[in-house]
Design a protein around this motif. Sequence first.
Motif, PDB file in Angstrom:
ATOM      1  N   HIS B 259       0.670  -1.097  -0.013  1.00  0.00           N
ATOM      2  CA  HIS B 259       0.195   0.135   0.055  1.00  0.00           C
ATOM      3  C   HIS B 259       0.925   1.351  -0.163  1.00  0.00           C
ATOM      4  N   HIS B 308      -7.184  -2.742   3.987  1.00  0.00           N
ATOM      5  CA  HIS B 308      -7.988  -2.294   2.842  1.00  0.00           C
ATOM      6  C   HIS B 308      -7.933  -3.618   1.790  1.00  0.00           C
ATOM      7  N   HIS B 309      -6.725  -4.027   1.373  1.00  0.00           N
ATOM      8  CA  HIS B 309      -6.701  -5.243   0.329  1.00  0.00           C
ATOM      9  C   HIS B 309      -7.151  -6.374   0.859  1.00  0.00           C
TER      10      HIS B 309
END
Lengths: 375, 574
Positions: B259, B308-309
Amino acid sequence: MWNFSVMPPQASTLAPEHDAIFLVLTALTLLFTLIVCVTAVFFVIKYREGTKADRSSPVYENPKLEMVLTVVPTILGLIMFFFGAKLYIAQRTPPKDAEEIFVIGKQWMWHVQHSNGVRENNTLHVPMGRPVKLTMISQDVIHAFYIPAFRTQMYVVPGRYTQIWFNATKTGNYHLFCNLYCGTQHSEMGGTVVVQTETEYRNWLNNGGQNAAPVSMAQAGEKLFNKIGCNNCHGATDSPRAPSLAGIYMSKRKMSDGTVQNADEAYLRESVLRPWNKITMGYGKEMPAYESTLTEEEVLSLIAYMKNPGATKGSSVSSGTSREEGLAAKTDTKNGLAVNAIEAQTTDPAATPTKRRGSLSVGAMAAQKQTEGQK
Amino acid sequence: MSATSTPAHDQPVAEKNYLNAQHTVRSWLLTGDHKRIAVLYLVSVTIFFIVGSFLAGLIRLELMSPSGTMLESETYNKVFTAHGVVMIFFFLIPAIPAVFGNFFIPIVIGARDLAFPRLNLASWYLYVFSGILAVIALCSGGIDTAWTFYPPYSSMYSNSQVTLVIVAAFINGFSSIFTAINIIATIHKMRAPGMTWFRLPLMAWSSYATSVVVILGTPVVAITLLLVLMERAFKLPIFSPELGGDPVLFQHLFWFYSHPAVYIMILPAFGIQSELIANFARKRIFGYHFVAFSSLAIAGLGFVVWGHHMFVSSQSMYESTVFSLLTYLVAVPSAIKIFNWTATLYKGNIRLHAPMYYALSFIGLFTIGGLTGLYLANMGTDIHLTNTYFIVAHFHYVMVGGALTGFLGGLHYWWPKMFGRLYSDTAAKITAIIVFCGFNLTFFPQFIMGYMGMPRRYHYYYFAPEYQIYHILSSLGASLLGVGLILPAIYLTHSLIKGEKASANPWGAHGLEWTIPSPPPTENFTEIPIVTDEVYDFDPVAEHEANLAGKEIELPSESEQPTKVDEPTEAGKE
Ligand SMILES: [Cu+2]
Ligand SMILES: [Cu+2]
């Protein structure tokens, strides 16, 4: 190809909620993009070098404006976050009365087992208007079980169970995709979700789907339980040899290190495969580890059996009271030889609405080869 | 304009500059000059960009038909993996920091070179070495794990060149770390007298923030990839459940780096964007401090949102909730920058040269790229959208619409400075428009297709023909984008041979790099400048009045006389 749509079919109770959030986000995106682009273009035209626009008292800092521009998007963002979280939690919390179906992913096919033992590959029959919960595990690499029409997706991970649930609202055939890259034939790892009315589905199940005389998951589990000798130690009541497994599902178990474990699917799986990781209070390391001897299907069937309140009491599961067992009882129970032959062989191609490239049996053989190659 | 003891303007182009100081191959390959290393990097990242684009072309060609007719599935998988690996590790991550960072960080802060010239050269050699390894891997069978290397597929199942590519990525990581160390040390220690932190151009701020992320993040992914190797080679049980490991652990470690890696790719482009907007609007950037600090904020907060992945990876609901919330909060500093750039245009004297075209298209594309990120930060919608073409479209809007547009903008802006030649402004403007249209046509249809459920990394989709129309549109767009990317290669090369000689400051821009000749001499500054004026010190009002009065545009530097500053400066104190 020319009559194109911009939206996937909407076929589950949560799909409209998903689309509502999606549309609001789209509206916000368009609004902000428009504001930014229009302002930028307007400024560029108005303040191009040499235009007569008023340039007096230029602004270089304006903390108030910056605060507003920080706070407003933050609040909008938090509102969207809230609705997203609400939907997400709903998506991941299956209702108690959900019909349970088991899914095993392997390179490159989906193997589905309904609770009464009916199996199918790359096709998933589900009833309309009733919540269905899928308990899923992978036999090799990570896959993702994805049904766009239901707006639902979950990774299917080796070594642990994952779950999704949905409540279909429209009959029909929908895409089923593997949505996490899993190797050469990844694109092939999909099929069809067939949503039927409750009666159609029941008939389909009772006729054994495409394979005759299924044995329910729990019955298969019971057979296996006795065959490989779990019953030598685990009996109707706690004994010095081993604790009783009667009513174990979702009960609180005391461990010898003082912790308390909730006996959910993950716990049961671990207790069978690697029993020494969590030892029940009062016992030692007597139980052998079944990690290398059981297939994922076998473990699932053992768990289905142990979920039965009467498990290990010696009472046969088919006398159980839950709906699944009731159903299973209707099917021929004498013919139980399929227990260990849980292979990829079942689906009648004619019943597969979207015929996929390469016949299923070829896919199954490839899957077989792959697993053998690993061993 | 920054006062220097040699009047910068109208200075004749120096006879000797860094390009013609020495001519031997050896003088290039063993150079310590940050500018020459930057040129070496420019050549090498361009080569990799061509390779990566060619692979992208193959993908788009293949997907025009729903049944995958041209390539074998195995080949297709290797092609998209190679596209990802090449573009991310060998183009996007090094492109801006190693080319423009290397070339301009010392110049814009008034230094003669980076702090560690030999480390700088070593970084280029590591880059080339890792690139060669990657190319060997691609030619000797390729790799089919996707650039994410998820185990147990990568560690136990893939029969491709995983080992070699991981070693290449590992070495490549060191090359970025070396550059990052250099940039941090240089900005801390080598600013010219008077060059205080808040006189740094925003490009320096964002390079600084990027370097921090590189140093903190890269070791994590390097070690993670090494663990995959250990598992693959020695069956060390780490990630594979067959051996007793945890495959989801890998995803946590991987995204902990990957990220922030998004910011490694986009922050430098933010920096260039700020330079372009300020210099072509001829106005100090709106909310300079805010933009500077938001770079640092993004760098820090970027490390706390990786989950969030993994909303559908089997991580717990609580983890997902926290990560989603944090992601929404991090989104705000990026959004602020868009507002700031737009607000800068207000009451400026906007000059519409080619670099400004890129800057304006950056605003449009990055806005869409950023906002569509909110669909994926939203746990509810992400369940459906993750791993579909929606993701593909989103990150191409950020990576191509943002990072590549920034790179092209920077290239057009600094080209006259780097090579002393002017290219055709008209050709460049037309190209910018082609790139903008081609880009949107390529990636916008992918949003719709993704929403409809088209999974990414699919070789064919004959069972879902409804996606074909979008694939065809996307491939058409890709051809247009391809044309838009070939054109600069032509007119920029042409400018090297036939281009008009560039003056020291062809754009009338502000900044120390524009006070020295184009191309700069090897030592950059004959005398270290003393900085007395503020960053982006334009005077839009006076300039405007001068314009109205029909006078020639008066550059601030022309009116200023060299001044000496005696009081100790902030930089001096450090
Ligand atoms: Cu798969
Ligand atoms: Cu991310």
